[in-house]
Design a protein around this motif. Sequence first.
Motif, PDB file in Angstrom:
ATOM      1  N   LYS A  57       0.826  -1.207   0.000  1.00 29.69           N
ATOM      2  CA  LYS A  57       0.000   0.000   0.000  1.00 29.69           C
ATOM      3  C   LYS A  57       0.862   1.259   0.000  1.00 29.69           C
ATOM      4  O   LYS A  57       0.572   2.227  -0.715  1.00 29.69           O
ATOM      5  CB  LYS A  57      -0.952   0.006   1.201  1.00 29.69           C
ATOM      6  N   GLU A  58       1.937   1.252   0.784  1.00 27.73           N
ATOM      7  CA  GLU A  58       2.853   2.404   0.818  1.00 27.73           C
ATOM      8  C   GLU A  58       3.517   2.608  -0.535  1.00 27.73           C
ATOM      9  O   GLU A  58       3.631   3.732  -1.025  1.00 27.73           O
ATOM     10  CB  GLU A  58       3.900   2.208   1.915  1.00 27.73           C
ATOM     11  N   PHE A  59       3.958   1.530  -1.162  1.00 27.50           N
ATOM     12  CA  PHE A  59       4.569   1.601  -2.488  1.00 27.50           C
ATOM     13  C   PHE A  59       3.583   2.193  -3.493  1.00 27.50           C
ATOM     14  O   PHE A  59       3.941   3.079  -4.281  1.00 27.50           O
ATOM     15  CB  PHE A  59       5.014   0.201  -2.943  1.00 27.50           C
ATOM     16  N   LEU A  60       2.352   1.713  -3.476  1.00 25.92           N
ATOM     17  CA  LEU A  60       1.346   2.208  -4.419  1.00 25.92           C
ATOM     18  C   LEU A  60       1.031   3.677  -4.182  1.00 25.92           C
ATOM     19  O   LEU A  60       0.809   4.438  -5.139  1.00 25.92           O
ATOM     20  CB  LEU A  60       0.080   1.355  -4.335  1.00 25.92           C
ATOM     21  N   ARG A  61       1.018   4.104  -2.923  1.00 26.26           N
ATOM     22  CA  ARG A  61       0.779   5.512  -2.601  1.00 26.26           C
ATOM     23  C   ARG A  61       1.905   6.395  -3.141  1.00 26.26           C
ATOM     24  O   ARG A  61       1.671   7.474  -3.666  1.00 26.26           O
ATOM     25  CB  ARG A  61       0.659   5.684  -1.090  1.00 26.26           C
ATOM     26  N   GLU A  62       3.145   5.927  -2.992  1.00 25.26           N
ATOM     27  CA  GLU A  62       4.308   6.726  -3.366  1.00 25.26           C
ATOM     28  C   GLU A  62       4.619   6.697  -4.850  1.00 25.26           C
ATOM     29  O   GLU A  62       4.930   7.725  -5.432  1.00 25.26           O
ATOM     30  CB  GLU A  62       5.534   6.258  -2.570  1.00 25.26           C
ATOM     31  N   GLU A  63       4.602   5.523  -5.450  1.00 26.84           N
ATOM     32  CA  GLU A  63       5.021   5.449  -6.850  1.00 26.84           C
ATOM     33  C   GLU A  63       4.191   4.491  -7.688  1.00 26.84           C
ATOM     34  O   GLU A  63       4.645   4.029  -8.734  1.00 26.84           O
ATOM     35  CB  GLU A  63       6.504   5.081  -6.940  1.00 26.84           C
ATOM     36  N   GLY A  64       2.992   4.229  -7.267  1.00 20.77           N
ATOM     37  CA  GLY A  64       2.168   3.254  -7.962  1.00 20.77           C
ATOM     38  C   GLY A  64       1.076   3.837  -8.834  1.00 20.77           C
ATOM     39  O   GLY A  64       0.083   3.174  -9.115  1.00 20.77           O
ATOM     40  N   GLN A  65       1.239   5.072  -9.295  1.00 22.04           N
ATOM     41  CA  GLN A  65       0.206   5.687 -10.133  1.00 22.04           C
ATOM     42  C   GLN A  65      -0.003   4.928 -11.437  1.00 22.04           C
ATOM     43  O   GLN A  65      -1.048   5.045 -12.069  1.00 22.04           O
ATOM     44  CB  GLN A  65       0.556   7.147 -10.469  1.00 22.04           C
ATOM     45  N   CYS A  66       0.977   4.146 -11.839  1.00 19.34           N
ATOM     46  CA  CYS A  66       0.871   3.394 -13.088  1.00 19.34           C
ATOM     47  C   CYS A  66       0.122   2.073 -12.900  1.00 19.34           C
ATOM     48  O   CYS A  66      -0.102   1.352 -13.870  1.00 19.34           O
ATOM     49  CB  CYS A  66       2.255   3.142 -13.682  1.00 19.34           C
ATOM     50  N   PHE A  67      -0.271   1.745 -11.670  1.00 15.75           N
ATOM     51  CA  PHE A  67      -0.968   0.486 -11.397  1.00 15.75           C
ATOM     52  C   PHE A  67      -2.422   0.736 -11.018  1.00 15.75           C
ATOM     53  O   PHE A  67      -2.722   1.655 -10.270  1.00 15.75           O
ATOM     54  CB  PHE A  67      -0.310  -0.272 -10.234  1.00 15.75           C
ATOM     55  N   HIS A  68      -3.278  -0.103 -11.529  1.00 16.72           N
ATOM     56  CA  HIS A  68      -4.671  -0.135 -11.096  1.00 16.72           C
ATOM     57  C   HIS A  68      -5.012  -1.599 -10.825  1.00 16.72           C
ATOM     58  O   HIS A  68      -4.940  -2.420 -11.736  1.00 16.72           O
ATOM     59  CB  HIS A  68      -5.600   0.449 -12.165  1.00 16.72           C
TER      60      HIS A  68
END
Length: 175
Positions: free
Chosen positions: A101-112
């Motif tokens: 979740k932290e990874f997606l918050r910080e640099e995961g804009q390319c993932f859905h």
Amino acid sequence: MDPDSVLLYLDETHIRSYHVLRSTWSAVGRQKQVPTFGHHAHVSLFGAVNIHDGETVLHQTTAANAATFLDFLRMLKERYPDRLMVLVLDNARIHHAKMVKEFLREEGQCFHFICLPPYSPQLNPIERLWKWLKDTVIANVFHKDRNDIIQAITRFVNYIHERPEEVLQRLGCAG
């Protein structure tokens, strides 16, 4: 779907040296013998498959946990730079871990992420890839160690990378 995005079905599996015996042919009155030894080796594998073109991305590791899942997400990000990746996956704990979740918050804009309903592997085509892999690599086969398993997986991966149309057919996604 936007041409700048890619739809991937994702999952992880474990290839173990446990002896998987499946129905097979043998001479009448001669039962098939599969040697065994007293320890179990294994390889964990993350995978993603594009059901539009049959392209697969596979990542071997020693364990399937949140940290190795993040390694796989980074690998996907490198493979598909500047593209939105729509990932269809199950609800395994590692997919929802705090560090993910932290990874997606910080640099995961390319993932859905699109999460499948619980207990529905039949909805994820990559499960059919895992069955094909296991039928090819471990069914009725003796692997003396982890390296032997890795070599068998590598041969399978090389085979499917050269045959995306066969991947689509095996997954039931060919037109």
